[in-house]
Design a protein around this motif. Structure first.
Motif, PDB file in Angstrom:
ATOM      1  N   THR A 162      76.186 -85.638 -36.992  1.00 44.84           N
ATOM      2  CA  THR A 162      77.671 -86.184 -36.759  1.00 44.84           C
ATOM      3  C   THR A 162      77.836 -86.235 -35.187  1.00 44.84           C
ATOM      4  OG1 THR A 162      78.729 -84.039 -36.958  1.00 44.84           O
ATOM      5  CG2 THR A 162      78.755 -85.641 -38.833  1.00 44.84           C
ATOM      6  N   GLU A 163      77.879 -84.917 -34.677  1.00 41.50           N
ATOM      7  CA  GLU A 163      78.078 -84.604 -32.955  1.00 41.50           C
ATOM      8  C   GLU A 163      76.808 -85.167 -32.392  1.00 41.50           C
ATOM      9  OE1 GLU A 163      79.892 -81.015 -32.326  1.00 41.50           O
ATOM     10  OE2 GLU A 163      81.371 -81.125 -34.058  1.00 41.50           O
ATOM     11  N   GLY A 164      75.685 -84.941 -32.972  1.00 40.61           N
ATOM     12  CA  GLY A 164      74.257 -84.894 -32.265  1.00 40.61           C
ATOM     13  C   GLY A 164      73.915 -86.372 -32.236  1.00 40.61           C
ATOM     14  N   ALA A 165      74.691 -87.355 -32.945  1.00 41.08           N
ATOM     15  CA  ALA A 165      74.155 -88.748 -33.216  1.00 41.08           C
ATOM     16  C   ALA A 165      74.773 -89.581 -31.999  1.00 41.08           C
ATOM     17  CB  ALA A 165      74.722 -89.354 -34.516  1.00 41.08           C
ATOM     18  N   ASP A 166      75.744 -88.976 -31.469  1.00 41.01           N
ATOM     19  CA  ASP A 166      76.185 -89.733 -30.301  1.00 41.01           C
ATOM     20  C   ASP A 166      76.632 -88.854 -29.248  1.00 41.01           C
ATOM     21  OD1 ASP A 166      77.083 -91.950 -28.618  1.00 41.01           O
ATOM     22  OD2 ASP A 166      79.158 -92.066 -29.762  1.00 41.01           O
ATOM     23  N   ILE A 167      75.774 -88.311 -28.528  1.00 38.04           N
ATOM     24  CA  ILE A 167      76.341 -87.342 -27.347  1.00 38.04           C
ATOM     25  C   ILE A 167      76.700 -88.042 -26.164  1.00 38.04           C
ATOM     26  CG2 ILE A 167      75.390 -85.667 -25.924  1.00 38.04           C
ATOM     27  CD1 ILE A 167      73.399 -85.215 -27.998  1.00 38.04           C
ATOM     28  N   ASN A 168      77.954 -88.030 -26.033  1.00 40.74           N
ATOM     29  CA  ASN A 168      78.546 -88.730 -24.829  1.00 40.74           C
ATOM     30  C   ASN A 168      79.956 -88.068 -24.598  1.00 40.74           C
ATOM     31  OD1 ASN A 168      79.365 -91.077 -23.207  1.00 40.74           O
ATOM     32  ND2 ASN A 168      80.626 -91.714 -24.750  1.00 40.74           N
ATOM     33  N   PRO A 169      79.820 -87.250 -23.514  1.00 36.14           N
ATOM     34  CA  PRO A 169      80.897 -86.405 -23.160  1.00 36.14           C
ATOM     35  C   PRO A 169      82.050 -87.211 -22.366  1.00 36.14           C
ATOM     36  CG  PRO A 169      78.710 -85.527 -22.280  1.00 36.14           C
ATOM     37  CD  PRO A 169      78.573 -86.710 -22.766  1.00 36.14           C
TER      38      PRO A 169
END
Length: 906
Positions: A162-169
């Motif tokens: 989930t979080e690792g699929a779209d790393i965008n801080p």
């Protein structure tokens, strides 16, 4: 889902599945039972997939093939992930091609229900494959398939997919990352140009560690951690000191300038990239957190157990056992984490009751080369982090050029650690822009790699390009940030050149503020360490009784009776009684007492019995935990079979708790040299190098009893050779009262010193070591014990000795009724008690002085005494030898008898 349970499915080829299914349809009994059960479930799913009017979906072999593809990506894609920033990875067989599963490009637009498995719902194979590649084959290689706890692996899988699929801080986070990268990169560039050729063990190539540490500290505080303790070697240490710990640039530049007038009365000091530091920082969310960087030697990974012991002490002492409050971070090099056995010892400690700290975050600066050794020559394993699998620790392999991916890993590591209280590894693949140090030429051994590195942009430049291309930051903003930081550094350097800073010794941590440094005069006499009769009675009762219904072994029943008689009838205590009395008295005073080592609860020689075990239920019982309502518990732990790691842990524990009595006991003193690095680099020299006191006690069973060369000597000569500046206490005791007073003296002094006690073996039960109760309720430690048998005016010779040999000499003295030969016991060998010896010698009329020892002449105390003690002593000892002791019992007895005879005839 437990992946081990279904591995036979994940490893199956799609065409093979079709053939098996056909065989099953023709004759279910013709295939393996496990596949028969699988296809029964498969058919059941076809018939009953939908409920309550839901549409029925047919699970086809291709659905299964796509599921297998997903499982293989989770398990093996880390082998092909793009984690190396400067060169291609070595080829590995990962089986991730469509053809490996009986699929082809013709299936790419086909939609599969199994897309739900990775959060897509029903989706085309192309979308499923795109997500798998993005998550598992991008800049992070996730290794978690080895984890045998399905709750842990499921949690990781969900986080990653989930979080690792779209790393965008967020924009704020991106700005923070760039700010820390600016500091890291700008600091290294500035040092490189201003202090050309000076060793600094640059972080260049691995600068993303700085924003990662910043994230760990901030996220840790957000998740209620109160402190972070960092252990690391020299690589990048100055950068961490400046840009994480808050050590001022002025202080660091001043150390580079080297123009301070140092005060050597505070010790000999150490190089700037070994020094520790501690700070109270405010996080981005406004929380206060304590951050400590432990001092360390050049011996790679030696600091690891020290950090863990420090954290455990803080957890015990400051945070009432809450392991979420103190986070240890160990920063490794790739060559060291794979090559140094101490890392393995620390990993094995991580889940043990006596040593767990709630999980360590391991951060590997993987610059793919040791000093000059390529990684292919540095390990047999695929990864330098493969030892993490011993304890099912997840491993995040991440490309050190991808700042946001590194941040994601740092964030995930803290969340994992705080949730599961277990170790986790971040393996940041990066590079080392220069050689091992800045004056070293790496192209001698890695020309191809360093040609590539020479052309490669640094991590800050990579991130700036990424931000500007995405429109997250303008080039003007980037230039402004860079100029401001460079100007700041130049201003600080100018200030130092104009106004050099005065020398300041290493700042002492707050918990040590109430203590002072020792003086020579402190060792002329010991403080009063006696206890009241009331305390003796309370402890005597506690250690000689067990609860109602507790069934001890028959031997323990006798032991309990003997203990009771010693405390309340005979009123005299043997060695074990005296030890327990020392520990119990401190526990009632609220002092932490911690002891660990191999077999310490019982004692190697079955003397201590701090715990009893019910003969029927094996339930443990510790009398010292039941002295009174308000008291500390006895923290005594049988250790794993380790000397180096466990001694380091106890040293770290004592470093954090100056008011605690911390003890490490070797199974035999001979085995202490397995921890020689810890002894040499920390225990002996830390006060001189780093101005760090420590009160650790080492109990080293020592004595020549015919047990051979590996069970006789704790190598007293090595410890005595390293004595200087009152750095350590060396004792070789002969009375139970003295072990009692020595232990209590460790925390009664207004300063702290490590103590090495050459403890007895057979003497543990020797009648001669027993002391009357009055020596515990009054008095203090005796550095010297005079001879009360001789007639003073007739004494012609004085035999000075230490430890067990005294009793052999005493037997001979009484046998011969020698009233003219005095035997003086030196209980404390260092600091040498010369004034007390002089006082005893005044009783005699110019006698001959002889030093007597069991050890060979080139071992034991003689070399130290001959060089350091001005007393015109002769020596009686075993012959000079390469081995500490003979392996033949008969020879041992002859040697022992001869040296005793010689002592009285010389």
């Amino acid at each position: 889902m437990n992946m081990d349970k279904y591995s036979y499915i994940a490893n199956a080829h799609g065409n093979y599945l079709d053939e098996l299914f056909k065989a099953y349809k023709e004759n279910p009994d013709s295939i393996d039972e496990s596949w028969k059960k699988f296809f029964e479930g498969f058919e059941f799913a076809q018939e009953n997939y939908g409920e309550a009017g839901e549409s029925t979906v047919v699970a086809t072999p291709k659905e299964t093939a796509v599921r297998n593809l997903i499982y293989n990506y989770r398990a093996w894609a880390h082998l092909v992930a793009k984690t190396n920033p400067v060169r291609e990875r070595r080829p590995h067989t990962a089986k991730l091609e469509l053809s490996d599963f009986g699929l082809s490009e013709k299936d790419l637009e086909t939609e599969f229900e199994v897309g739900e498995e990775i959060g897509l719902g029903k989706a085309s194979l192309k979308k499923i494959l795109d997500k798998l590649k993005k998550v598992y084959a991008g800049h992070i290689g996730f290794e978690y398939n080895h984890i045998r706890d399905s709750n842990v692996s499921e949690w990781l899988k969900n986080k990653i997919e989930t979080e690792g699929a779209d790393i965008n801080p967020s924009k704020e986070e991106k700005h923070r990352i760039l700010s820390k990268l600016n500091e890291a990169s700008g600091f290294e560039n500035f040092l490189h140009t201003k202090f050309l050729g000076q060793k600094r063990f640059s972080l260049e190539g691995g600068e993303n560690m700085i924003p990662a540490l910043d994230k760990i500290i901030n996220k840790g505080a957000e998740l209620d951690a109160a402190e972070v303790v960092i252990g690391m070697a020299h690589r990048g240490r100055l950068n961490v000191l400046a840009n994480i710990m808050g050590k001022t640039y002025e202080e660091i530049f001043s150390e580079f300038e080297g123009n301070q007038e140092v005060d050597l009365t505070m010790g000999d000091g150490d190089v700037k990239y070994h020094l520790g530091y501690a700070s109270h920082l405010e996080t981005t969310a406004g929380k206060k957190t304590y951050v400590k960087l432990a001092p360390n030697p050049s011996h790679l990974e030696a600091v690891d157990p020290v950090v863990l012991g420090y954290c455990r002490a803080q957890i015990d002492d400051e945070y009432s056992g809450d392991m979420g409050k103190s986070i240890p971070i160990l920063i490794h090099g790739d060559a060291a984490v794979a090559g140094q056995g101490i890392v393995y010892e620390c990993i094995q400690m991580s889940l043990l009751d006596g040593y767990k700290t709630g999980g360590t975050i391991h951060f590997v600066i993987n610059n793919q080369v040791g000093f000059t050794t390529d990684f292919a020559d540095a390990r047999s394993s695929i990864y330098c982090t493969d030892l993490a699998k011993i304890v099912d620790a997840p491993i995040l392999h991440v490309n050190g050029d991808d700042a946001e991916a590194v941040q994601f890993c740092a964030n995930l590591a803290v969340e994992y650690r705080q949730k599961f209280n277990k170790d986790i590894f971040i393996d940041m693949l990066c590079y080392r822009r220069h050689g091992h140090n800045e004056s070293d030429e790496p192209k001698f051994t890695q020309p191809k790699l360093y040609n590539a590195i020479g052309k490669h942009p640094n991590p800050r430049e990579v991130y700036v390009k990424q931000l500007t291309e995405k429109g997250d930051l303008s080039s003007d903003e980037v230039k402004k940030l860079e100029k401001e930081f460079k100007d700041k550094l130049q201003d600080r350097l100018n200030e130092i050149k104009e106004h050099p800073l005065p020398y300041k010794p290493q700042k002492i941590e707050e918990e040590w503020d109430h203590l002072r440094r020792s003086k020579e005069v402190d060792f002329e006499k010991s403080p009063d360490t006696s206890v009241s009769e009331e305390v003796v009675e309370k402890i005597g009762k506690a250690v000689s009784e067990v609860p109602k219904g507790f069934k001890p072994l028959r031997q323990i029943e006798k032991l309990l009776k003997d203990r009771k008689a010693n405390f309340f009838e005979k009123k005299e205590l043997g060695w074990a009684d005296a030890e327990l009395l020392a520990y119990g008295s401190l526990l009632t005073e609220g002092t932490i007492v911690r002891m660990s080592g191999q077999d310490v609860k019982r004692g190697t020689f079955s003397h201590r019995h701090a715990y009893f075990f019910d003969s029927n239920t094996n339930e443990p019982y510790c009398g010292l935990n039941n002295i009174q309502k308000e008291q500390q518990p006895l923290r005594i732990y049988n250790s794993l079979l380790s000397e180096y790691g466990v001694l380091g842990f106890e040293y770290g524990y004592a470093m954090a708790t100056p008011n605690a009595l911390v003890i490490w006991e070797a199974q035999f003193g001979d085995f202490a040299n397995g921890a020689q690095i810890m002894i040499d680099q920390f225990i002996i020299s830390a006060e001189s190098k780093w101005q760090r006191m420590n009160g650790l006690v080492m109990l080293l069973p020592h004595g020549y009893e015919g047990q051979g060369p590996e069970h006789s000597s704790a190598r007293m000569e090595r410890f005595l050779q390293m004595c200087a500046n009152e750095n350590i206490i060396i004792a070789n005791l002969t009375t139970s009262a003295n072990i009692f007073h020595l232990m209590r003296r460790q925390v009664a002094w207004e300063f702290r010193k490590p103590a090495v006690v050459f403890s007895p073996k057979s003497l543990l039960r020797h009648q001669g070591t027993i002391s009357p109760l009055k020596e515990f309720t009054s008095g203090k430690f005796k550095e010297i014990i005079a001879d009360d048998y001789v007639t003073n005016k007739n004494v012609k010779k004085v035999l000075f000795c230490s430890g067990k040999v005294y009793f052999d000499l005493l037997d001979e003295q009484k046998k011969k009724k020698s009233k003219d030969v005095a035997i003086v016991r030196v209980e404390q060998l260092y600091p040498w008690p010369q004034k007390q010896i002089d006082a005893i010698l005044k009783k005699y009329n110019n006698p001959k002085l002889v030093w007597v020892q069991e050890e060979p002449k080139n071992m034991g105390a003689w070399s130290y005494i001959n060089m350091r003690v001005d007393m015109n002593l002769e020596v009686v000892a075993r012959k000079i030898s390469a081995s500490p002791a003979t392996g033949f019992s008969k020879v041992h007895k002859e040697e022992q008898a001869n040296l005793v005879k010689q002592a009285f005839s010389i």
